[in-house]
Design a protein around this motif. Structure first.
Motif, short mmCIF file in Angstrom:
data_model
loop_
_atom_site.label_atom_id
_atom_site.label_comp_id
_atom_site.label_asym_id
_atom_site.label_seq_id
_atom_site.Cartn_x
_atom_site.Cartn_y
_atom_site.Cartn_z
N ALA A 87 -5.50 0.00 4.70
CA ALA A 87 -6.56 -0.30 5.67
C ALA A 87 -6.59 -1.79 6.00
O ALA A 87 -6.70 -2.18 7.17
N VAL A 88 -6.47 -2.62 4.96
CA VAL A 88 -6.45 -4.07 5.19
C VAL A 88 -5.22 -4.46 6.00
O VAL A 88 -5.29 -5.28 6.93
N GLY A 89 -4.07 -3.88 5.65
CA GLY A 89 -2.84 -4.18 6.39
C GLY A 89 -2.96 -3.83 7.85
O GLY A 89 -2.58 -4.61 8.73
N ALA A 90 -3.51 -2.64 8.15
CA ALA A 90 -3.68 -2.23 9.55
C ALA A 90 -4.63 -3.16 10.29
O ALA A 90 -4.38 -3.54 11.44
N ALA A 91 -5.72 -3.55 9.62
CA ALA A 91 -6.70 -4.44 10.26
C ALA A 91 -6.10 -5.81 10.54
O ALA A 91 -6.29 -6.38 11.62
N VAL A 92 -5.36 -6.35 9.59
CA VAL A 92 -4.78 -7.68 9.76
C VAL A 92 -3.69 -7.66 10.83
O VAL A 92 -3.60 -8.59 11.65
N LEU A 93 -2.87 -6.62 10.85
CA LEU A 93 -1.85 -6.52 11.90
C LEU A 93 -2.49 -6.34 13.28
O LEU A 93 -1.98 -6.84 14.28
N GLY A 94 -3.61 -5.62 13.33
CA GLY A 94 -4.35 -5.53 14.59
C GLY A 94 -4.85 -6.88 15.04
O GLY A 94 -4.80 -7.22 16.23
N LEU A 95 -5.34 -7.68 14.08
CA LEU A 95 -5.79 -9.04 14.39
C LEU A 95 -4.62 -9.90 14.86
O LEU A 95 -4.76 -10.72 15.78
N PHE A 96 -3.45 -9.70 14.24
CA PHE A 96 -2.25 -10.42 14.67
C PHE A 96 -1.93 -10.10 16.12
O PHE A 96 -1.68 -11.00 16.94
N GLY A 142 0.82 -1.20 0.00
CA GLY A 142 0.00 0.00 0.00
C GLY A 142 0.85 1.25 0.00
O GLY A 142 0.58 2.21 -0.74
N ILE A 143 1.89 1.26 0.81
CA ILE A 143 2.80 2.40 0.84
C ILE A 143 3.46 2.60 -0.53
O ILE A 143 3.61 3.73 -1.01
N SER A 144 3.82 1.50 -1.16
CA SER A 144 4.50 1.59 -2.47
C SER A 144 3.60 2.17 -3.55
O SER A 144 4.09 2.70 -4.55
N GLU A 145 2.28 2.08 -3.38
CA GLU A 145 1.35 2.56 -4.40
C GLU A 145 0.88 3.99 -4.15
O GLU A 145 0.16 4.55 -4.98
N ILE A 146 1.26 4.58 -3.02
CA ILE A 146 0.76 5.92 -2.67
C ILE A 146 1.10 6.94 -3.75
O ILE A 146 0.29 7.80 -4.08
N PRO A 159 -7.00 1.25 0.30
CA PRO A 159 -7.58 -0.02 0.76
C PRO A 159 -6.52 -1.01 1.25
O PRO A 159 -6.74 -1.72 2.23
N LEU A 160 -5.36 -1.06 0.57
CA LEU A 160 -4.30 -1.96 1.01
C LEU A 160 -3.80 -1.58 2.41
O LEU A 160 -3.58 -2.45 3.26
N HIS A 217 1.43 6.71 -7.00
CA HIS A 217 0.84 6.67 -8.34
C HIS A 217 -0.51 5.97 -8.42
O HIS A 217 -1.11 5.94 -9.50
N ALA A 218 -1.03 5.41 -7.33
CA ALA A 218 -2.34 4.75 -7.37
C ALA A 218 -2.97 4.82 -5.99
O ALA A 218 -3.08 3.83 -5.27
N LEU A 219 -3.42 6.01 -5.61
CA LEU A 219 -3.94 6.23 -4.27
C LEU A 219 -5.18 5.38 -4.00
O LEU A 219 -5.40 4.92 -2.87
N ALA A 220 -5.99 5.16 -5.05
CA ALA A 220 -7.21 4.36 -4.88
C ALA A 220 -6.89 2.91 -4.54
O ALA A 220 -7.71 2.21 -3.94
N VAL A 221 -5.73 2.46 -4.94
CA VAL A 221 -5.27 1.10 -4.58
C VAL A 221 -4.56 1.12 -3.24
O VAL A 221 -4.73 0.21 -2.41
N ALA A 222 -3.80 2.17 -2.99
CA ALA A 222 -2.98 2.23 -1.77
C ALA A 222 -3.82 2.28 -0.51
O ALA A 222 -3.54 1.57 0.46
#
Length: 465
Positions: free
Chosen positions: A266-275, A250-254, A263-264, A256-261
């Motif tokens: 957000a998912v990363g933060a949620a999964v790491l929180g679950l971890f 997600g950071i790598s896409e900031i 959601p990625l 040139h593709a913010l619409a992709v970055a």
């Protein structure tokens, strides 16, 4: 090297600890007390780890001058070629989360054998690779080796070194890595210039095989491993991989593709929180997060993360700039980075001795100030393409990084009890990998997008850089 194993679950210099939580965060019962380390065994073990970390430093920075060549050789953009750096950081960080558990479950000997085997295998796969996927596979194997070695080295040194020489011993490890970092861009660039991308991987195969043989022959187990330790929690490992992967991509896409970055991220933060939530509920967590509640430890690793961000940013963007704007070959760009990297290694050793005698003040704050001032100066120099002045500023910045890294790490780890030490070392190493991924994704992504935009507008490639 084998001497360290006796002290893995004891106090410094191998003091016995028969029960208690493992370094990964659960309850572990030792079948017998650890064999105390003699000073000679401690020095030998630290020396072996220092040598392994020098080879590891060479392996980690293998691609620092190779991104343009990889892009040309396999028909991808420089931003796409940078995925080998990003994937390396994700895999290494994931393996690091398992490092504390594996160290207690396997012991130093087996872990060193596996790590060196991965280093050698990555070198062989890269040497034989016929496409970009093969290069990526080689770097995944290298990332596994680095992920095993990083937390193991710091934990074992903290256990083996006398209290009045811990910072210096950690500085030796940092300096050895710095020598590997210094040699790799030049030697790799030289091989790349004359023999191509695949040949760059051959030295890591030789280094890995040499360390593998040395580990099998000379590493002697002392004391018992944690026989009662439960197997690694596979769901936690998968959550770490997915969470870190989504966050870093997600950071790598900031840029040139913010619409992709978004959601990625957000998912990363949620999964790491679950971890993190899952670790709290496990009797023996994959990674004990308790050290993060220690304020001294947290501040220390955040400072290490900052200096690592600056260090990795320079290693990646300066060679790109030199090859693109100044017309340097890969080997010349590597030679340019040699002196600053040696400054990093030398300043780390000097800082370690000073901090052991006098403490971190005012040395560490001075190092922090040097890094900040140097980064500010670097921006203006890049605009003017003053290569000689650029060398001086990069030299000063990396000297500041060397001054700060080992002392901050030692203070952070010294704030933990023996039971949390391995977990703290793993957390510190994860933060370093996050810094590497952030610098790679943000700076290389911005750099290449800016160059692409200017060349599309009609500027020459050198002018765009």
């Amino acid at each position: 090297m084998g001497a360290i194993e006796g002290g893995e679950r004891g106090c410094p210099m191998g003091g016995a600890k028969t029960t208690g939580a493992s370094g990964a965060g659960g309850t572990a019962v030792l079948s017998s007390p650890a064999t105390p380390l003699s000073p000679r065994d401690g020095r030998a073990g630290i020396g072996g780890i220092v040598a392994a970390m020098m080879f590891n430093g060479f392996m980690v920075t293998l691609m620092s001058v190779a991104l343009p060549a990889v892009a040309r050789a396999y028909g991808v953009t420089v931003a796409q070629a940078n995925w080998v750096v990003l994937v390396f950081a994700i895999v290494a960080a994931t393996v690091i989360t398992m490092g504390a558990r594996l160290l207690h479950r396997w012991g130093l000997k087996r872990l060193m054998v596996v790590a060196c085997g991965c280093m050698a295998a990555g070198g062989i796969v890269g040497f034989l690779a016929v496409n970009y996927a093969g290069i990526m596979a080689a770097r995944v194997l290298h990332a596994c080796a680095a992920g095993l070695l990083y937390p193991t080295a710091s934990t074992s040194i903290m256990k083996a070194a006398p209290p009045d020489r811990r910072t210096f011993s950690l500085s030796l490890k940092t300096a050895a890595g710095g020598i590997g970092f210094a040699a790799s861009p030049f030697l790799s660039g030289l091989v790349l210039t004359h023999f191509g991308v695949n040949a760059m991987f051959l030295p890591t195969a030789v280094m890995g095989l040499g360390c593998l043989v040395a580990s099998v022959v000379f590493v002697k187990p002392i004391g018992e491993r944690d026989a009662a330790l439960k197997p690694i929690d596979v769901p936690s490992a998968l959550l770490a991989f997915v969470g870190l992967g989504c966050a870093m991509f997600g950071i790598s896409e900031i840029n040139h593709a913010l619409a992709v970055a978004l959601p990625l991220l957000a998912v990363g933060a949620a999964v790491l929180g679950l971890f993190a939530w899952r670790q709290r509920g496990l009797a023996v967590p994959l990674l004990n997060l308790r050290p993060l509640a220690n304020r001294t430890f947290l501040v220390g690793v955040l400072l290490v993360m900052f200096s690592s961000f600056a260090e990795h940013a320079l290693r990646l963007t300066v060679p790109l700039y030199l090859e693109g704007a100044a017309g340097f070959t890969a080997s010349a760009a590597g030679l340019f980075m040699l002196l600053p990297q040696l400054a990093y290694a030398g300043s780390a050793m000097v800082a370690g001795k000073i901090v052991d005698r006098r403490g971190i003040w005012p040395l560490v704050p001075a190092g922090f100030a040097i890094i900040v001032a140097g980064l500010a100066a670097l921006w203006g120099l890049a605009e003017g393409k003053v290569v000689a002045a650029l060398l001086v500023v990069v030299f000063v910045i990396l000297a500041g990084v060397g001054t700060e890294t080992a002392p901050n790490r030692e203070v952070a780890l010294a704030a933990l009890d023996a039971e949390a030490l391995a977990a703290g070392s793993s957390i510190s190493s994860v933060f370093v990998q996050l810094a590497s991924a952030l610098s790679s994704a943000l700076l290389v992504g911005f750099f290449t997008n800016e160059v692409a935009a200017q060349t599309h507008a009609g500027a020459s490639e050198a002018a765009a850089y």
